[in-house]
Scaffold this motif. Structure first.
Motif, PDB file in Angstrom:
ATOM      1  N   GLN A  39       0.829  -1.205   0.000  1.00 14.34           N
ATOM      2  CA  GLN A  39       0.000   0.000   0.000  1.00 14.34           C
ATOM      3  C   GLN A  39       0.863   1.255   0.000  1.00 14.34           C
ATOM      4  O   GLN A  39       0.554   2.228  -0.681  1.00 14.34           O
ATOM      5  CB  GLN A  39      -0.927   0.005   1.211  1.00 14.34           C
ATOM      6  CG  GLN A  39      -2.022  -1.025   1.146  1.00 14.34           C
ATOM      7  CD  GLN A  39      -2.768  -1.155   2.465  1.00 14.34           C
ATOM      8  OE1 GLN A  39      -2.205  -0.943   3.541  1.00 14.34           O
ATOM      9  NE2 GLN A  39      -4.041  -1.518   2.390  1.00 14.34           N
ATOM     10  N   GLU A  42       2.196   1.752  -3.507  1.00 14.76           N
ATOM     11  CA  GLU A  42       1.125   2.246  -4.386  1.00 14.76           C
ATOM     12  C   GLU A  42       0.860   3.726  -4.131  1.00 14.76           C
ATOM     13  O   GLU A  42       0.719   4.511  -5.071  1.00 14.76           O
ATOM     14  CB  GLU A  42      -0.154   1.426  -4.171  1.00 14.76           C
ATOM     15  CG  GLU A  42      -1.349   1.913  -4.964  1.00 14.76           C
ATOM     16  CD  GLU A  42      -1.174   1.768  -6.467  1.00 14.76           C
ATOM     17  OE1 GLU A  42      -1.855   2.512  -7.201  1.00 14.76           O
ATOM     18  OE2 GLU A  42      -0.379   0.930  -6.906  1.00 14.76           O
ATOM     19  N   ARG A  43       0.809   4.133  -2.868  1.00 13.62           N
ATOM     20  CA  ARG A  43       0.579   5.543  -2.516  1.00 13.62           C
ATOM     21  C   ARG A  43       1.709   6.412  -3.054  1.00 13.62           C
ATOM     22  O   ARG A  43       1.478   7.465  -3.634  1.00 13.62           O
ATOM     23  CB  ARG A  43       0.455   5.713  -1.001  1.00 13.62           C
ATOM     24  CG  ARG A  43       0.214   7.169  -0.569  1.00 13.62           C
ATOM     25  CD  ARG A  43       0.191   7.323   0.937  1.00 13.62           C
ATOM     26  NE  ARG A  43       1.273   6.640   1.646  1.00 13.62           N
ATOM     27  CZ  ARG A  43       2.530   7.064   1.707  1.00 13.62           C
ATOM     28  NH1 ARG A  43       2.895   8.173   1.105  1.00 13.62           N
ATOM     29  NH2 ARG A  43       3.436   6.382   2.379  1.00 13.62           N
ATOM     30  N   THR A  45       3.676   5.796  -5.574  1.00 15.64           N
ATOM     31  CA  THR A  45       3.567   5.820  -7.035  1.00 15.64           C
ATOM     32  C   THR A  45       2.517   6.826  -7.471  1.00 15.64           C
ATOM     33  O   THR A  45       2.738   7.610  -8.399  1.00 15.64           O
ATOM     34  CB  THR A  45       3.228   4.418  -7.571  1.00 15.64           C
ATOM     35  OG1 THR A  45       4.246   3.504  -7.148  1.00 15.64           O
ATOM     36  CG2 THR A  45       3.127   4.395  -9.082  1.00 15.64           C
ATOM     37  N   GLN A  46       1.357   6.825  -6.790  1.00 24.77           N
ATOM     38  CA  GLN A  46       0.288   7.773  -7.119  1.00 24.77           C
ATOM     39  C   GLN A  46       0.721   9.212  -6.840  1.00 24.77           C
ATOM     40  O   GLN A  46       0.460  10.114  -7.643  1.00 24.77           O
ATOM     41  CB  GLN A  46      -0.977   7.449  -6.329  1.00 24.77           C
ATOM     42  CG  GLN A  46      -1.665   6.192  -6.779  1.00 24.77           C
ATOM     43  CD  GLN A  46      -2.816   5.791  -5.864  1.00 24.77           C
ATOM     44  OE1 GLN A  46      -2.983   6.340  -4.783  1.00 24.77           O
ATOM     45  NE2 GLN A  46      -3.602   4.827  -6.304  1.00 24.77           N
ATOM     46  N   GLU A  47       1.386   9.431  -5.709  1.00 22.93           N
ATOM     47  CA  GLU A  47       1.861  10.773  -5.368  1.00 22.93           C
ATOM     48  C   GLU A  47       2.856  11.282  -6.411  1.00 22.93           C
ATOM     49  O   GLU A  47       2.803  12.444  -6.824  1.00 22.93           O
ATOM     50  CB  GLU A  47       2.501  10.788  -3.984  1.00 22.93           C
ATOM     51  CG  GLU A  47       1.513  10.671  -2.843  1.00 22.93           C
ATOM     52  CD  GLU A  47       2.179  10.581  -1.479  1.00 22.93           C
ATOM     53  OE1 GLU A  47       3.430  10.492  -1.403  1.00 22.93           O
ATOM     54  OE2 GLU A  47       1.453  10.616  -0.474  1.00 22.93           O
ATOM     55  N   ALA A  49       3.073  10.378  -9.571  1.00 21.97           N
ATOM     56  CA  ALA A  49       2.350  10.645 -10.821  1.00 21.97           C
ATOM     57  C   ALA A  49       1.601  11.977 -10.734  1.00 21.97           C
ATOM     58  O   ALA A  49       1.619  12.769 -11.686  1.00 21.97           O
ATOM     59  CB  ALA A  49       1.383   9.507 -11.118  1.00 21.97           C
ATOM     60  N   ILE A  50       0.982  12.243  -9.602  1.00 20.85           N
ATOM     61  CA  ILE A  50       0.273  13.512  -9.416  1.00 20.85           C
ATOM     62  C   ILE A  50       1.267  14.668  -9.480  1.00 20.85           C
ATOM     63  O   ILE A  50       1.035  15.668 -10.163  1.00 20.85           O
ATOM     64  CB  ILE A  50      -0.508  13.514  -8.083  1.00 20.85           C
ATOM     65  CG1 ILE A  50      -1.711  12.570  -8.163  1.00 20.85           C
ATOM     66  CG2 ILE A  50      -0.954  14.926  -7.713  1.00 20.85           C
ATOM     67  CD1 ILE A  50      -2.424  12.361  -6.842  1.00 20.85           C
ATOM     68  N   ARG A  76      -3.404  12.812  -1.304  1.00 19.96           N
ATOM     69  CA  ARG A  76      -4.025  13.406  -2.491  1.00 19.96           C
ATOM     70  C   ARG A  76      -4.048  14.929  -2.391  1.00 19.96           C
ATOM     71  O   ARG A  76      -4.738  15.588  -3.154  1.00 19.96           O
ATOM     72  CB  ARG A  76      -5.431  12.844  -2.653  1.00 19.96           C
ATOM     73  CG  ARG A  76      -5.419  11.359  -2.959  1.00 19.96           C
ATOM     74  CD  ARG A  76      -6.777  10.702  -3.014  1.00 19.96           C
ATOM     75  NE  ARG A  76      -7.855  11.618  -3.276  1.00 19.96           N
ATOM     76  CZ  ARG A  76      -9.101  11.441  -2.854  1.00 19.96           C
ATOM     77  NH1 ARG A  76      -9.407  10.392  -2.145  1.00 19.96           N
ATOM     78  NH2 ARG A  76     -10.040  12.313  -3.128  1.00 19.96           N
ATOM     79  N   GLY A 102      -7.105  12.641  -9.243  1.00 20.44           N
ATOM     80  CA  GLY A 102      -6.620  12.137  -7.968  1.00 20.44           C
ATOM     81  C   GLY A 102      -6.374  13.214  -6.935  1.00 20.44           C
ATOM     82  O   GLY A 102      -6.213  12.912  -5.755  1.00 20.44           O
TER      83      GLY A 102
END
Length: 133
Positions: A39, A42-43, A45-47, A49-50, A76, A102
């Motif tokens: 997790q 994943e967090r 990776t999302q951060e 990308a944002i 987010r 996101g």
């Protein structure tokens, strides 16, 4: 004279105090469970990308320019730092960051420099790097 028993009142007070302590412990111990390594990855990776998309959008804006502003992402939430060249550019930066998929919240930590009050902002466009879900 009647005999007064203090034990009952004291027992009730101890029971009430114990109840408050148990509820307080439930609040402190409750909440979300700890993040697993998957997790957390994943967090992150999302951060990332944002952050990349926000910074790319800001660099592509003619009123802002590359390298003037930077973004930090926490969950987010996007925090914008740097110097905005006028109120129009500041509003444009906020609009661009808010359009990234996101993003939940945009926080303004920018410094406002003298500059135009209104600018042409390209913010409503769909950015090429935007993954649409």
């Amino acid at each position: 004279m009647r005999e007064v028993r203090l034990g009952t009142g004291r027992s009730m007070m101890i029971l009430a105090l114990a109840s408050v302590l148990v509820q307080g412990c439930a609040l402190l111990g409750g909440g979300r469970p700890a993040e697993t390594p998957a997790q957390a990855q994943e967090r992150q990776t999302q951060e990332a990308a944002i952050r990349r998309e926000v910074e790319a959008r800001l660099a592509a804006e003619p009123s802002i320019g590359a390298g003037r502003l930077r973004a930090e992402v926490n969950g987010r939430d996007v925090h914008l730092h740097g110097a905005a060249p006028g109120f129009g550019a500041l509003q444009c930066a906020l609009a661009n960051a808010g359009l990234v998929p996101g993003v939940r919240l945009v926080v303004d930590f920018m410094v406002l420099e003298p500059g135009p009050r209104t600018v042409t902002c390209l913010a409503p466009r769909v950015f090429a790097a935007s993954p649409r879900a």
